[in-house]
Scaffold this motif. Structure first.
Motif, PDB file in Angstrom:
ATOM      1  N   ARG A   3      35.779 -20.071 -10.447  1.00 44.32           N
ATOM      2  CA  ARG A   3      35.780 -20.141 -11.914  1.00 44.32           C
ATOM      3  C   ARG A   3      35.691 -21.601 -12.351  1.00 44.32           C
ATOM      4  N   VAL A   4      34.763 -21.877 -13.266  1.00 45.59           N
ATOM      5  CA  VAL A   4      34.497 -23.260 -13.679  1.00 45.59           C
ATOM      6  C   VAL A   4      34.772 -23.419 -15.176  1.00 45.59           C
ATOM      7  N   ALA A   5      35.677 -24.338 -15.526  1.00 46.75           N
ATOM      8  CA  ALA A   5      35.899 -24.725 -16.926  1.00 46.75           C
ATOM      9  C   ALA A   5      35.169 -26.043 -17.158  1.00 46.75           C
ATOM     10  N   THR A  23      24.001 -18.700 -11.803  1.00 47.60           N
ATOM     11  CA  THR A  23      23.513 -17.315 -11.807  1.00 47.60           C
ATOM     12  C   THR A  23      23.204 -16.939 -10.362  1.00 47.60           C
ATOM     13  N   GLY A  24      22.829 -15.670 -10.182  1.00 53.56           N
ATOM     14  CA  GLY A  24      22.365 -15.221  -8.864  1.00 53.56           C
ATOM     15  C   GLY A  24      23.399 -15.466  -7.787  1.00 53.56           C
ATOM     16  N   ASP A  25      22.977 -16.052  -6.673  1.00 46.44           N
ATOM     17  CA  ASP A  25      23.910 -16.213  -5.554  1.00 46.44           C
ATOM     18  C   ASP A  25      24.695 -17.524  -5.624  1.00 46.44           C
ATOM     19  N   HIS A  26      24.674 -18.164  -6.785  1.00 47.57           N
ATOM     20  CA  HIS A  26      25.519 -19.354  -6.995  1.00 47.57           C
ATOM     21  C   HIS A  26      26.984 -18.954  -6.798  1.00 47.57           C
ATOM     22  N   PRO A  27      27.773 -19.798  -6.105  1.00 47.73           N
ATOM     23  CA  PRO A  27      29.151 -19.404  -5.791  1.00 47.73           C
ATOM     24  C   PRO A  27      30.127 -19.493  -6.968  1.00 47.73           C
ATOM     25  N   ALA A  28      29.681 -19.950  -8.140  1.00 48.10           N
ATOM     26  CA  ALA A  28      30.610 -20.134  -9.264  1.00 48.10           C
ATOM     27  C   ALA A  28      30.059 -19.510 -10.542  1.00 48.10           C
ATOM     28  N   ARG A  29      30.981 -19.303 -11.483  1.00 50.56           N
ATOM     29  CA  ARG A  29      30.613 -18.820 -12.810  1.00 50.56           C
ATOM     30  C   ARG A  29      31.459 -19.567 -13.851  1.00 50.56           C
ATOM     31  N   PRO A  30      30.922 -19.800 -15.054  1.00 49.41           N
ATOM     32  CA  PRO A  30      31.709 -20.475 -16.091  1.00 49.41           C
ATOM     33  C   PRO A  30      32.795 -19.556 -16.646  1.00 49.41           C
ATOM     34  N   CYS A  31      33.989 -20.100 -16.897  1.00 49.05           N
ATOM     35  CA  CYS A  31      35.060 -19.291 -17.477  1.00 49.05           C
ATOM     36  C   CYS A  31      35.490 -19.812 -18.840  1.00 49.05           C
ATOM     37  N   LEU A  32      35.173 -21.077 -19.173  1.00 47.65           N
ATOM     38  CA  LEU A  32      35.625 -21.649 -20.446  1.00 47.65           C
ATOM     39  C   LEU A  32      34.847 -22.928 -20.731  1.00 47.65           C
ATOM     40  N   VAL A  33      34.493 -23.118 -22.005  1.00 47.68           N
ATOM     41  CA  VAL A  33      34.024 -24.427 -22.480  1.00 47.68           C
ATOM     42  C   VAL A  33      35.043 -24.914 -23.494  1.00 47.68           C
ATOM     43  N   LEU A  76      43.277 -24.180 -20.977  1.00 41.81           N
ATOM     44  CA  LEU A  76      42.713 -24.486 -19.664  1.00 41.81           C
ATOM     45  C   LEU A  76      43.417 -23.669 -18.574  1.00 41.81           C
ATOM     46  N   LEU A  77      44.749 -23.656 -18.596  1.00 39.98           N
ATOM     47  CA  LEU A  77      45.483 -22.906 -17.569  1.00 39.98           C
ATOM     48  C   LEU A  77      45.274 -21.413 -17.734  1.00 39.98           C
ATOM     49  N   GLU A  78      45.155 -20.960 -19.000  1.00 38.13           N
ATOM     50  CA  GLU A  78      44.897 -19.537 -19.242  1.00 38.13           C
ATOM     51  C   GLU A  78      43.592 -19.081 -18.599  1.00 38.13           C
ATOM     52  N   ALA A  79      42.619 -19.978 -18.574  1.00 33.42           N
ATOM     53  CA  ALA A  79      41.305 -19.632 -18.020  1.00 33.42           C
ATOM     54  C   ALA A  79      41.308 -19.619 -16.489  1.00 33.42           C
ATOM     55  N   LYS A  80      42.401 -20.089 -15.883  1.00 32.92           N
ATOM     56  CA  LYS A  80      42.556 -20.111 -14.418  1.00 32.92           C
ATOM     57  C   LYS A  80      41.331 -20.665 -13.689  1.00 32.92           C
ATOM     58  N   PRO A  81      40.928 -21.900 -14.025  1.00 32.83           N
ATOM     59  CA  PRO A  81      39.743 -22.440 -13.355  1.00 32.83           C
ATOM     60  C   PRO A  81      40.046 -22.891 -11.927  1.00 32.83           C
ATOM     61  N   ASP A  82      39.081 -22.694 -11.063  1.00 33.10           N
ATOM     62  CA  ASP A  82      39.146 -23.286  -9.718  1.00 33.10           C
ATOM     63  C   ASP A  82      38.603 -24.701  -9.740  1.00 33.10           C
ATOM     64  N   LEU A 182      27.602 -29.471  -8.265  1.00 29.14           N
ATOM     65  CA  LEU A 182      28.556 -28.372  -8.487  1.00 29.14           C
ATOM     66  C   LEU A 182      28.328 -27.256  -7.474  1.00 29.14           C
ATOM     67  N   GLU A 183      27.072 -26.899  -7.234  1.00 38.52           N
ATOM     68  CA  GLU A 183      26.817 -25.793  -6.293  1.00 38.52           C
ATOM     69  C   GLU A 183      27.360 -26.142  -4.912  1.00 38.52           C
ATOM     70  N   ARG A 184      27.072 -27.368  -4.466  1.00 37.52           N
ATOM     71  CA  ARG A 184      27.548 -27.799  -3.151  1.00 37.52           C
ATOM     72  C   ARG A 184      29.080 -27.833  -3.109  1.00 37.52           C
ATOM     73  N   PHE A 185      29.685 -28.392  -4.162  1.00 42.05           N
ATOM     74  CA  PHE A 185      31.145 -28.526  -4.231  1.00 42.05           C
ATOM     75  C   PHE A 185      31.810 -27.147  -4.221  1.00 42.05           C
ATOM     76  N   ALA A 186      31.217 -26.203  -4.960  1.00 41.24           N
ATOM     77  CA  ALA A 186      31.794 -24.855  -5.047  1.00 41.24           C
ATOM     78  C   ALA A 186      31.745 -24.139  -3.703  1.00 41.24           C
ATOM     79  N   ARG A 187      30.837 -24.577  -2.826  1.00 36.77           N
ATOM     80  CA  ARG A 187      30.792 -24.022  -1.465  1.00 36.77           C
ATOM     81  C   ARG A 187      31.733 -24.766  -0.527  1.00 36.77           C
ATOM     82  N   GLY A 188      32.444 -25.762  -1.065  1.00 32.85           N
ATOM     83  CA  GLY A 188      33.415 -26.499  -0.254  1.00 32.85           C
ATOM     84  C   GLY A 188      32.826 -27.689   0.466  1.00 32.85           C
TER      85      GLY A 188
END
Ligand code: GAR
Length: 196
Positions: A3-5, A23-33, A76-82, A182-188
């Protein structure tokens, strides 16, 4: 998905490039702006894309950064971002705030760090007679525009460049660099992305 804020203050073009990449096979999705500025153009762009938005205005807190950040933390904490992405977020964060999210907060800065921390980076690169300039994505630490570098994109400075023309060229690369990092980072993977 991770989850990405995304924190913004203005037009949000970097936020849009991040959101549109998840989108697609990206490892993350937006949770809050989240914006410190109710007039930020990016808020409507996020809402158009179906993303939850929130505003915490810094102005009622005067110079009390800790009090501002206590409010900022709530949505921010409510959105529980990773992962938290600062994308044109123009408030300096305290060490306390940063340490809560250390290792999972990223920032994009319009210079080839460690050169030109702070503001007016394009004018400073031109005034210095630099041959190249660019942008950097880095992990956020307590020190301003510091922290491990996760990616850079380089841009040649032309003899007739003004701060405005250079800013436009760098921004185009920001829109490629930040999603790639971001894509690389989200994959660790924290290996730096170097563009072009
Ligand atoms: C971008 O150029 C970003 O690198 C810069 O603000 C602009 C925001 O544009 N950030 C900083 O200067 C951080 N100190 P955007 O709102 O269209 O993404």
């Amino acid at each position: 998905h991770k989850r990405v804020a995304i924190l913004i203050s203005g037009g949000g073009s970097n936020m849009v490039s991040l959101v549109d990449s998840m989108t697609g096979d990206h490892p993350a999705r937006p949770c809050l702006v989240l914006s410190n500025n109710a007039d930020a153009g990016g808020l409507a762009k996020a809402a158009d894309r179906g993303i939850a938005t929130a505003v915490v205005d810094h102005r009622p807190f005067g110079g009390d950064r800790a009090a501002f950040e206590a409010e900022l933390c709530k949505p921010l904490l409510e959105a529980k971002p990773d992962i938290i992405c600062l994308a044109g977020f123009m408030r300096v964060l305290t060490g306390d705030f940063v340490s809560r999210f250390q290792g999972r907060m990223l920032n994009i800065h319009p210079s080839l760090l460690p050169k030109y921390k702070g503001l007016n980076t394009h004018a400073r690169a031109i005034a210095a007679g630099d041959a190249e300039h660019g942008c950097t994505v880095h992990e956020v630490t307590a020190a301003l525009d510091d922290g491990p570098i996760l990616g850079q994109a380089r841009v040649k400075i032309a003899p007739n460049d003004t701060p405005e023309t250079l800013a436009r060229k760098v921004l185009e690369w920001e829109h490629k660099l930040y999603p790639a990092v971001l894509e690389r980072f989200a994959r660790g993977d924290k290996a730096p992305v170097m563009l072009p």
